[in-house]
Write an enzyme that holds these catalytic residues in place. Structure first.
Site, PDB file in Angstrom:
ATOM      1  N   ASP A   1      62.857   1.472  72.214  1.00 16.54           N
ATOM      2  CA  ASP A   1      61.553   1.660  71.584  1.00 16.54           C
ATOM      3  C   ASP A   1      61.078   3.108  71.649  1.00 16.54           C
ATOM      4  O   ASP A   1      60.493   3.628  70.700  1.00 16.54           O
ATOM      5  CB  ASP A   1      60.520   0.718  72.215  1.00 16.54           C
ATOM      6  CG  ASP A   1      60.763  -0.728  71.822  1.00 16.54           C
ATOM      7  OD1 ASP A   1      61.267  -0.956  70.705  1.00 16.54           O
ATOM      8  OD2 ASP A   1      60.457  -1.634  72.616  1.00 16.54           O
TER       9      ASP A   1
ATOM     10  N   ASP B   1      49.843  -1.680  81.774  1.00 16.99           N
ATOM     11  CA  ASP B   1      50.505  -0.375  81.698  1.00 16.99           C
ATOM     12  C   ASP B   1      49.760   0.617  80.813  1.00 16.99           C
ATOM     13  O   ASP B   1      49.563   1.770  81.198  1.00 16.99           O
ATOM     14  CB  ASP B   1      51.949  -0.541  81.208  1.00 16.99           C
ATOM     15  CG  ASP B   1      52.788  -1.302  82.223  1.00 16.99           C
ATOM     16  OD1 ASP B   1      52.487  -1.194  83.429  1.00 16.99           O
ATOM     17  OD2 ASP B   1      53.729  -2.005  81.811  1.00 16.99           O
TER      18      ASP B   1
ATOM     19  N   ARG C   1      58.015  -0.640  65.348  1.00 17.26           N
ATOM     20  CA  ARG C   1      57.783   0.686  65.935  1.00 17.26           C
ATOM     21  C   ARG C   1      57.479   1.784  64.923  1.00 17.26           C
ATOM     22  O   ARG C   1      56.544   2.559  65.127  1.00 17.26           O
ATOM     23  CB  ARG C   1      58.962   1.091  66.829  1.00 17.26           C
ATOM     24  CG  ARG C   1      59.193   0.201  68.047  1.00 17.26           C
ATOM     25  CD  ARG C   1      57.937  -0.252  68.685  1.00 17.26           C
ATOM     26  NE  ARG C   1      58.155  -0.942  69.956  1.00 17.26           N
ATOM     27  CZ  ARG C   1      57.255  -1.687  70.574  1.00 17.26           C
ATOM     28  NH1 ARG C   1      56.060  -1.860  70.009  1.00 17.26           N
ATOM     29  NH2 ARG C   1      57.505  -2.261  71.728  1.00 17.26           N
TER      30      ARG C   1
HETATM   31  N1  ARG Z   1      65.943  -5.177  72.495  1.00 17.30           N
HETATM   32  C1  ARG Z   1      64.994  -5.270  71.438  1.00 17.30           C
HETATM   33  C2  ARG Z   1      64.964  -3.991  70.665  1.00 17.30           C
HETATM   34  O1  ARG Z   1      65.431  -3.002  71.129  1.00 17.30           O
HETATM   35  C3  ARG Z   1      63.646  -5.705  71.913  1.00 17.30           C
HETATM   36  C4  ARG Z   1      62.860  -4.711  72.710  1.00 17.30           C
HETATM   37  C5  ARG Z   1      61.674  -5.381  73.300  1.00 17.30           C
HETATM   38  N2  ARG Z   1      60.717  -4.458  73.768  1.00 17.30           N
HETATM   39  C6  ARG Z   1      59.898  -4.711  74.785  1.00 17.30           C
HETATM   40  N3  ARG Z   1      59.054  -3.811  75.110  1.00 17.30           N
HETATM   41  N4  ARG Z   1      59.950  -5.831  75.468  1.00 17.30           N
HETATM   42  O2  ARG Z   1      64.487  -3.975  69.580  1.00 17.30           O
END
Ligand code: ARG
Length: 420
Positions: A123, A14, A94
């Protein structure tokens, strides 16, 4: 003059496609930033791919120690778990990646930064808020939420521009990892009734594959921060790596939950966080010894607020600074050692000691050397119980022998389907 954009780059399909797309569709020169938070990137192939996709450069930043020291360990000091289970690995990563993006944007004179988050997740919120706090003048491009390519379209796009993509079958899961944990979503996990297939796990063994023998590890803390394992003083990265390995072998840190995303949807999420879970068990055991009852109770409420704030992308806010200052202050005597037994998917504190412990054997013992004045308990209870007795006499009095004395007012009898 062409403007430059700094892209949070992973080396996967990606963000490799995004590297090209930002040039073709948005006219940017692209600098790829690969932040290593312990996700063990394949740096060589990531760099090759990024350059084939036309990046000016692929810059790798080892941010593992900063991640643990300034993001994960403060969350450990708080005992921060989102909705009672998620140690927040992705959520903690993040804001740091966003900071690195903004820093690099300044260094190369970029006017914009980009990330590859979808428009349905948390995210993107975390990235965008952190970037707006640290570099409000920077344009933010969310490539995946703006170009909406399917996986097949992305593969086709890569082929069109001769960007090498892995020949192996792409996993149906979306994963994110750093030293604090691994997050897994999508595929069959989207059915909350389905048990996660074994193949999704990378750091933890299945319960049935765990060693028959327990392991014991003694974790040393200074002011709430882990500093040693079995007496070896370790810096954060090797400490957490070693513990991830050790606890993961015992199947510790698998978490299966349905959580509430900030963007309004419930989602089924699997986490692996062996070190985080073992450290939190140990840390809580040490706090039990060194914090007063009121400190523990109030801190637990702060922990919940802190966890939500991290989850919701509010890292770079005054509310965060205020809570962090409180949490740090609570840790001034959280120094000592905890012995943890690792076995059968469980990390259990089995021993704890601290130079500033509030535990007094002389007061607690029922054996020799008891210094607690049991006769004083009567006076204490007489006064503590005064309002209870008074209220019962004035307001709750019922006939002696009335079975309703046991009932909560207005509580109907449970209906178990039998007719009453
Ligand atoms: N649900 C979790 C959070 O919001 C994990 C997110 C995982 N991100 C990913 N790109 N797979 O922190």
């Amino acid at each position: 003059m062409t403007e430059t954009i700094v892209l949070a780059y992973s080396g996967g399909l990606d963000t490799s496609v995004a590297t090209k797309w930002l040039q073709e569709e948005r006219g940017y020169d692209v600098v790829c930033l690969l932040a290593d938070l312990g996700n063990q990137p394949d740096v060589d192939s990531a760099r090759e791919r990024g350059l084939k996709a036309g990046a000016l450069s692929v810059d790798v930043v080892d941010a593992r120690e900063d991640f643990l020291r300034y993001f994960a360990f403060p969350a450990l000091a708080a005992n921060a778990l989102y909705q009672g289970g998620y140690p927040l690995a992705t959520a903690l990563g993040r804001p740091l990646i966003a900071k690195l993006l903004v820093d690099r944007a300044r260094e190369v004179g970029a006017s914009a930064v980009a990330h590859g988050c979808t428009g349905k997740g948390n995210d993107q919120v975390r990235f965008d808020l952190a970037i707006r706090a640290l570099g409000p003048d920077l344009t933010i491009v969310g490539t995946a939420r703006e170009n909406l390519m399917t996986r097949d379209q992305a593969i086709e796009y890569a082929a069109r521009f001769s960007i090498p993509v892995e020949t192996t079958v792409e996993s149906p899961y979306s994963t994110d990892e750093n030293l604090w944990g691994r997050s897994i979503e999508c595929g069959v996990l989207e059915d909350p009734w389905v048990e996660p297939p074994e193949e999704i796990y990378a750091w933890t063994r299945h319960l049935q594959e765990t060693p028959a023998e327990s392991d014991y590890v003694t974790i040393g803390f200074e002011r709430g921060t882990p500093v040693s394992l079995d007496g070896d003083r370790l810096s954060p990265v090797p400490l957490v790596e070693r513990l991830n390995d050790l606890a993961g072998r015992h199947g510790i840190g698998r978490i299966d939950m349905v959580e509430d995303r900030l963007v309004g949807i419930k989602s089924r999420e699997i986490y692996e966080a062996p070190a985080a879970v073992a450290l939190m068990e140990a840390h809580r055991a040490l706090e039990a010894l060194t914090l007063s009852r009121r400190q523990r109770a109030f801190k637990e409420r702060v922990a919940q607020e802190y966890a939500e704030l991290i989850y919701e992308g509010l890292w770079f806010t005054a509310q965060h600074q205020d809570l962090a200052a409180y949490i740090q202050s609570t840790q001034r005597h959280v120094t000592g050692e905890v012995r943890v037994r690792l076995a059968r998917a469980g990390a259990v504190a089995v021993g704890r000691q601290a130079p500033r412990s509030l535990y007094s054997h002389e007061l607690a013992t029922y054996g020799e050397g008891d210094r607690y004045d049991q006769t004083a308990a009567q006076g204490f209870i007489a006064i503590w119980g005064l309002p209870v007795q008074l209220q019962a006499e004035q307001q709750l009095l019922r006939q002696p022998g009335d079975p309703k004395t046991l009932a909560t007012p207005n509580q109907p009898a449970p209906d178990n389907g039998a007719d009453g």
